[in-house]
Design a protein around this motif. Structure first.
Motif, PDB file in Angstrom:
ATOM      1  N   GLY A 153       0.835  -1.195   0.000  1.00 18.77           N
ATOM      2  CA  GLY A 153       0.000   0.000   0.000  1.00 18.77           C
ATOM      3  C   GLY A 153       0.865   1.238   0.000  1.00 18.77           C
ATOM      4  N   ARG A 154       0.207   2.368   0.105  1.00 16.57           N
ATOM      5  CA  ARG A 154       0.919   3.649   0.112  1.00 16.57           C
ATOM      6  C   ARG A 154       1.730   3.799   1.399  1.00 16.57           C
ATOM      7  NH1 ARG A 154      -2.102   8.365   0.604  1.00 16.57           N
ATOM      8  NH2 ARG A 154      -3.482   7.200   1.968  1.00 16.57           N
ATOM      9  N   VAL A 155       2.919   4.377   1.290  1.00 13.16           N
ATOM     10  CA  VAL A 155       3.691   4.750   2.469  1.00 13.16           C
ATOM     11  C   VAL A 155       3.275   6.175   2.807  1.00 13.16           C
ATOM     12  CG1 VAL A 155       5.991   5.172   3.407  1.00 13.16           C
ATOM     13  CG2 VAL A 155       5.597   3.213   1.899  1.00 13.16           C
ATOM     14  N   ILE A 156       2.839   6.361   4.064  1.00 13.97           N
ATOM     15  CA  ILE A 156       2.315   7.656   4.484  1.00 13.97           C
ATOM     16  C   ILE A 156       3.027   8.127   5.756  1.00 13.97           C
ATOM     17  CG2 ILE A 156       0.051   7.313   3.412  1.00 13.97           C
ATOM     18  CD1 ILE A 156      -1.033   6.526   6.190  1.00 13.97           C
ATOM     19  N   PRO A 157       3.033   9.458   6.002  1.00 19.84           N
ATOM     20  CA  PRO A 157       3.665   9.992   7.223  1.00 19.84           C
ATOM     21  C   PRO A 157       2.732   9.860   8.429  1.00 19.84           C
ATOM     22  CG  PRO A 157       2.789  11.796   5.932  1.00 19.84           C
ATOM     23  CD  PRO A 157       2.580  10.528   5.121  1.00 19.84           C
ATOM     24  N   HIS A 210      -5.087   9.863  11.109  1.00 17.34           N
ATOM     25  CA  HIS A 210      -6.485  10.070  10.739  1.00 17.34           C
ATOM     26  C   HIS A 210      -7.309   8.880  11.224  1.00 17.34           C
ATOM     27  CE1 HIS A 210     -10.071  10.502   8.252  1.00 17.34           C
ATOM     28  NE2 HIS A 210      -9.728  11.773   8.134  1.00 17.34           N
ATOM     29  N   PRO A 211      -8.412   9.120  11.945  1.00 12.15           N
ATOM     30  CA  PRO A 211      -9.179   8.027  12.563  1.00 12.15           C
ATOM     31  C   PRO A 211      -9.610   6.905  11.615  1.00 12.15           C
ATOM     32  CG  PRO A 211      -9.989  10.152  13.301  1.00 12.15           C
ATOM     33  CD  PRO A 211      -8.965  10.427  12.234  1.00 12.15           C
ATOM     34  N   GLU A 212      -9.905   7.233  10.365  1.00 14.24           N
ATOM     35  CA  GLU A 212     -10.338   6.201   9.423  1.00 14.24           C
ATOM     36  C   GLU A 212      -9.178   5.355   8.903  1.00 14.24           C
ATOM     37  OE1 GLU A 212     -12.760   7.892   6.350  1.00 14.24           O
ATOM     38  OE2 GLU A 212     -14.083   8.868   7.792  1.00 14.24           O
ATOM     39  N   ILE A 213      -7.966   5.833   9.089  1.00 13.52           N
ATOM     40  CA  ILE A 213      -6.776   5.136   8.587  1.00 13.52           C
ATOM     41  C   ILE A 213      -6.015   4.442   9.713  1.00 13.52           C
ATOM     42  CG2 ILE A 213      -4.536   5.478   7.457  1.00 13.52           C
ATOM     43  CD1 ILE A 213      -5.771   7.796   5.919  1.00 13.52           C
ATOM     44  N   LEU A 214      -5.958   5.084  10.865  1.00 12.75           N
ATOM     45  CA  LEU A 214      -5.097   4.685  11.978  1.00 12.75           C
ATOM     46  C   LEU A 214      -5.142   3.204  12.336  1.00 12.75           C
ATOM     47  CD1 LEU A 214      -3.130   5.570  14.181  1.00 12.75           C
ATOM     48  CD2 LEU A 214      -5.096   6.149  15.594  1.00 12.75           C
ATOM     49  N   GLN A 250       3.250   0.471  11.079  1.00 11.73           N
ATOM     50  CA  GLN A 250       4.384   1.377  11.231  1.00 11.73           C
ATOM     51  C   GLN A 250       5.645   0.687  10.725  1.00 11.73           C
ATOM     52  OE1 GLN A 250       5.176   2.827  15.222  1.00 11.73           O
ATOM     53  NE2 GLN A 250       6.420   4.505  14.451  1.00 11.73           N
ATOM     54  N   ILE A 251       6.365   1.390   9.835  1.00  9.39           N
ATOM     55  CA  ILE A 251       7.599   0.838   9.266  1.00  9.39           C
ATOM     56  C   ILE A 251       8.793   1.751   9.501  1.00  9.39           C
ATOM     57  CG2 ILE A 251       6.449  -0.600   7.541  1.00  9.39           C
ATOM     58  CD1 ILE A 251       7.143   1.641   5.466  1.00  9.39           C
ATOM     59  N   GLY A 252       8.565   2.901  10.145  1.00  4.32           N
ATOM     60  CA  GLY A 252       9.622   3.853  10.467  1.00  4.32           C
ATOM     61  C   GLY A 252       9.091   4.811  11.511  1.00  4.32           C
ATOM     62  N   MET A 253       9.987   5.625  12.075  1.00  2.74           N
ATOM     63  CA  MET A 253       9.538   6.556  13.113  1.00  2.74           C
ATOM     64  C   MET A 253       8.487   7.519  12.573  1.00  2.74           C
ATOM     65  SD  MET A 253      10.735   5.583  15.923  1.00  2.74           S
ATOM     66  CE  MET A 253      10.190   6.927  16.955  1.00  2.74           C
ATOM     67  N   ASP A 254       8.499   7.817  11.287  1.00  2.00           N
ATOM     68  CA  ASP A 254       7.491   8.688  10.689  1.00  2.00           C
ATOM     69  C   ASP A 254       6.961   8.100   9.384  1.00  2.00           C
ATOM     70  OD1 ASP A 254       5.859  11.023  10.486  1.00  2.00           O
ATOM     71  OD2 ASP A 254       7.287  11.874   9.051  1.00  2.00           O
ATOM     72  N   SER A 255       6.871   6.776   9.292  1.00  2.00           N
ATOM     73  CA  SER A 255       6.313   6.182   8.087  1.00  2.00           C
ATOM     74  C   SER A 255       5.507   4.935   8.396  1.00  2.00           C
ATOM     75  CB  SER A 255       7.380   5.865   7.039  1.00  2.00           C
ATOM     76  OG  SER A 255       8.615   5.650   7.567  1.00  2.00           O
ATOM     77  N   GLU A 284       5.334   4.687  18.834  1.00  2.00           N
ATOM     78  CA  GLU A 284       4.764   5.940  18.345  1.00  2.00           C
ATOM     79  C   GLU A 284       4.160   6.845  19.413  1.00  2.00           C
ATOM     80  OE1 GLU A 284       2.034   4.279  15.518  1.00  2.00           O
ATOM     81  OE2 GLU A 284       0.738   3.512  17.074  1.00  2.00           O
ATOM     82  N   ARG A 285       3.707   6.318  20.527  1.00  2.00           N
ATOM     83  CA  ARG A 285       3.141   7.079  21.638  1.00  2.00           C
ATOM     84  C   ARG A 285       1.846   7.814  21.316  1.00  2.00           C
ATOM     85  NH1 ARG A 285       6.409   4.212  23.730  1.00  2.00           N
ATOM     86  NH2 ARG A 285       7.856   4.809  25.345  1.00  2.00           N
ATOM     87  N   HIS A 286       1.147   7.445  20.247  1.00  2.00           N
ATOM     88  CA  HIS A 286      -0.131   8.107  19.999  1.00  2.00           C
ATOM     89  C   HIS A 286      -1.301   7.142  19.802  1.00  2.00           C
ATOM     90  CE1 HIS A 286       1.310   7.730  15.750  1.00  2.00           C
ATOM     91  NE2 HIS A 286       0.065   7.403  15.556  1.00  2.00           N
TER      92      HIS A 286
END
Length: 166
Positions: free
Chosen positions: A33-37, A43-47, A52-57, A107-109
């Protein structure tokens, strides 16, 4: 279509089930799939579906199989090389395939109440570094912790990761 798993109803909604006996170590499927930040992953519909594949990806599996794989505190599958789901044990025909989400999280979120039903359920899904150290070591020895997590914990002098010198 993946010949090793199919989507079916399970105790927590929909899940992935084996179409045949899967051998320990066998590759089951690849998250794609798409790699996203992080900003988009939150986003609640995606989360709930991202990996998680990186600290910001993250991988957003969109309509792929990855959207349907569930968590277990006693998993029969794990993730290697960022996105390959492998069998951690022999998985019999028509068995739900599950991995421990915590092996891919730093990620802490996001946390989630766990309802996996495993004998040793932790009752909450949270980041890898918050797992009991014995379980961290076990997962590290199995090679199913995302590499970015291992690298980040090395950088912050986490004793569990240093002890294993992975």
């Amino acid at each position: 279509m993946n010949p090793l798993v199919f989507v079916n109803k399970c105790d927590v909604g929909l899940g992935l089930f084996s179409t045949k006996n899967i051998k320990k170590g066998e590759h089951i499927f690849i998250f794609s799939g798409r790699v996203i930040p992080t900003s988009e992953a939150k986003h609640p519909e995606i989360l709930a579906y991202t990996l998680q594949i990186g600290m910001d990806s993250y991988i957003d599996p969109e309509q792929e199989l990855g959207r349907f794989i569930n968590h277990s505190c006693q998993p029969n599958a794990g993730i290697i090389k960022n996105n390959i789901v492998v069998a951690l044990q022999d998985i019999p025909l028509n068995t739900e395939v599950r991995f421990d989400y915590s092996t891919t999280m730093l990620e802490r979120h996001w946390t989630m109440k766990c309802s996996c039903g495993a004998l040793h359920c932790r009752k909450v899904i949270e980041d890898f570094d918050l797992l009991p150290s014995k379980l961290q070591r076990h997962y590290l020895e199995m090679g199913i912790v995302q590499e970015f997590i291992v690298n980040q914990l090395r950088t912050t002098n986490n004793l569990t990761v240093q002890f294993l010198q992975i």
